[in-house]
Scaffold this motif. Structure first.
Motif: not given
Length: 269
Positions: A195-210
């Motif tokens: 889980f990557i926390s904080c709504t102010n942390l960009p994550t959309y594009d990194v999710i599939p890669q990780l």
């Protein structure tokens, strides 16, 4: 040119979103939303406090939530989402439930919070051991660990950045580096999900890669918020190759690693 044959825009369904005053990732939220749903965002009042447990308490006071939700009632959203992780876990599970009740009373519609959505997502994925990534200080990160543990989920690894401002400026390479650190700290049994926390942390594009690299579901604050809110409406979030949203993505090929780049302060909470 006569365009009357088009019949006007398609009917829109609405999600009301209450975000902290410093939220900067409106565009990221929209990326999970289907075309027939609109987001209507409002922000809590500004307070001169850095990211901390004190700020989390200030932006989640029931009076603040009531006023924010009331500003959304004129546009009749079908659900209201509180898009802040720390603000919704700072009071523990009982505090999160009380927040949802307060928002529902104010808007007469179902309500979700980011931290409540996190627990729903872990349950949907069957994850009992989770690795955590946060941009927070040690004290805020510890509060998240306590919230997850209260729900009966084991924290199998944790890494944090120690930031108190400008979290939305963190690049993907640093998010990925912290994810690897958290998963490596999971010990012999490892984690079922990250889980990557904080709504102010960009994550959309990194999710599939990780997910492909780490071979486990990767969920993030903004993702679970939109997933849970849209589920309340009977519709699905958009997120190709994201395991929470796309079951076909729950197994797949390993992709090349993202480059590590310079890291900010990090450690174990």
């Amino acid at each position: 040119m006569d365009v009357s044959f088009l019949g006007g825009p398609r009917p829109q369904r609405g999600v009301g979103v209450v975000a902290p005053f410093d939220f900067a990732l409106d565009r990221e939220l929209w990326r999970w939303v289907p075309d027939d749903v609109s987001l209507h965002l409002t922000r809590t009042p500004y307070v001169p406090v850095e990211v901390s447990l004190d700020l989390a308490r200030l932006v989640s006071e029931h009076e603040t939530l009531h006023d924010a939700v009331r500003t959304l009632t004129a546009i009749s959203p079908e659900v209201v989402a509180y898009a802040c992780t720390s603000g919704s876990f700072v009071g523990g599970i009982a505090g999160e439930r009380a927040m949802c009740a307060a928002m529902t009373r104010a808007g007469a519609v179902p309500s979700v919070t980011t931290s409540g959505a996190l627990l729903e997502a872990l349950a949907a994925l069957g994850a009992h051991r989770v690795a955590l990534v946060t941009p927070y200080t040690v004290s805020v990160t510890r509060a998240l660990r306590e919230y997850v543990a209260e729900a009966g989920v084991t924290v199998a690894g944790c890494a944090f950045m120690g930031l108190t401002r400008h979290i939305w400026k963190v690049p993907y390479r640093e998010v990925a580096a912290m994810a690897r650190k958290a998963v490596r700290g999971g010990g012999r049994r490892g984690a079922d999900a990250l889980f990557i926390s904080c709504t102010n942390l960009p994550t959309y594009d990194v999710i599939p890669q990780l997910e492909a690299e780490l071979r486990m579901p990767v969920i993030s604050a903004n993702q679970v918020t939109m997933w849970a809110a849209l589920a309340r409406m009977g519709t699905r979030a958009m997120g190709p190759y994201q395991a929470l949203i796309d079951p076909a993505a729950r197994s797949g090929p390993v992709l090349p690693e993202l480059p590590d780049g310079e890291q900010q302060q990090e450690g174990m909470a």
